[in-house]
Scaffold this active site. Sequence first.
Site: not given
Ligand code: 13P
Ligand code: 13P
Ligand code: MG
Ligand code: MG
Length: 366
Positions: A13, A228, A231
């Site tokens: 990603d 984190y 994913k």
């Molecule tokens: P950030 O902490 O980069 O805003 O990501 C939060 C997230 O992944 C919710 O979708």
């Molecule tokens: P991704 O792992 O697809 O970037 O999604 C992150 C997330 O926090 C979605 O809510």
């Molecule tokens: Mg993403």
């Molecule tokens: Mg993704």
Amino acid sequence: MSSKITLSVIKADVGGYVGHSAMHEALLAEARTCLDAAKSRLLIDFHVTGCGDDLELIMTHDKGVDNSEIHGLAWKVFENCTAKARELKLYGAGQDLLADAFSGNVRGMGPGVAEMEFEERTAEPIVIFMADKTSAGAWNLPLYKMFADPFNTAGLIIAPTMHDGFRFEVHDVKGHKRIFFDCPEESYDLLVFIGASGRYVIKAVYAKDGEIAAVSSTERLALIAGKYVGKDDPVCVVRSQGKFPAVGEVLEPFTMPHIVEGWMRGSHYGPLLPVPFHHSGPTRFDGPPRVIAAGFQLANGSLVGPRDMFDDPAFDRVRERTNDLAEQLRRHGPFEPHRLPMEEMEYTTLPQVMDKLKERWEKLPG
Ligand code: 13P
Ligand code: 13P
Ligand code: MG
Ligand code: MG
């Protein structure tokens, strides 16, 4: 030069459009341009696609698995696409690139990797599964069904070429160990572990003669980064027909929308939705988690395809059921079992809230 070919699927990603929901066309175009420029030097063929906000590089070559030139090329593509994502101010540009510089192999640097080397058969049907909003380990249940469950795969009973069963390679991604199980002989032992799919992940499946049948990406981003970042959104490559399950047996496990971890903020359980390519971008509560299946025939390493394998009305009822399940889980809001248990949460306010309230906890009387 080896007569074997290598199929490498390397994904990351590198920026989402919009939010974490999908991939911008400019990133796909950039990746195609980079791979095209390197093709005559390194690759037999390639196919670039996206699943949700994940960029998927599917490459064939003759250099074997874990090859530093191929991994270096993938890293370069991800860097260039990250630059493009920054230009467009896409969301989470460079999200999965956890290292500053390439050092020989992308394993452990953030991208997910599934590679196999084999002698191409007279006809070589391959299905590549790609998921968004879920974890490595999401393939455990479908791989078990494909290669060890006769109620899914008729060939285990009625095809002489498959009747001996398969061997599973399982990784303990927390203990950094691996083990092999022969099925059907050791299927109960296998299930003890792979049922805990957050820790024990099926890395590969082999025919009993040792030939590779399937391989998956097992990289756990949170374990690599120590926090984190997003994913894993894993991929899985499955060879089909002949001594391997038929294409329909490979797809059949996805008629049971099994519950996986991921979805919103990587911190919820939800059913895995099988979708056609044009529906790979999750929106509802950043989900539900989903999977696409790209079918190819290989011709001397050329990728003939892809066919969009879940673009079939036969999967419509599955999708309906998945949405019903998703709805049921969503209604739980912040309650388990929709939200992951405390210790599995990808991120949590618990320490801050605990700290704020520490003076207010009173001993129970008596
Ligand atoms: P950030 O902490 O980069 O805003 O990501 C939060 C997230 O992944 C919710 O979708
Ligand atoms: P991704 O792992 O697809 O970037 O999604 C992150 C997330 O926090 C979605 O809510
Ligand atoms: Mg993403
Ligand atoms: Mg993704």
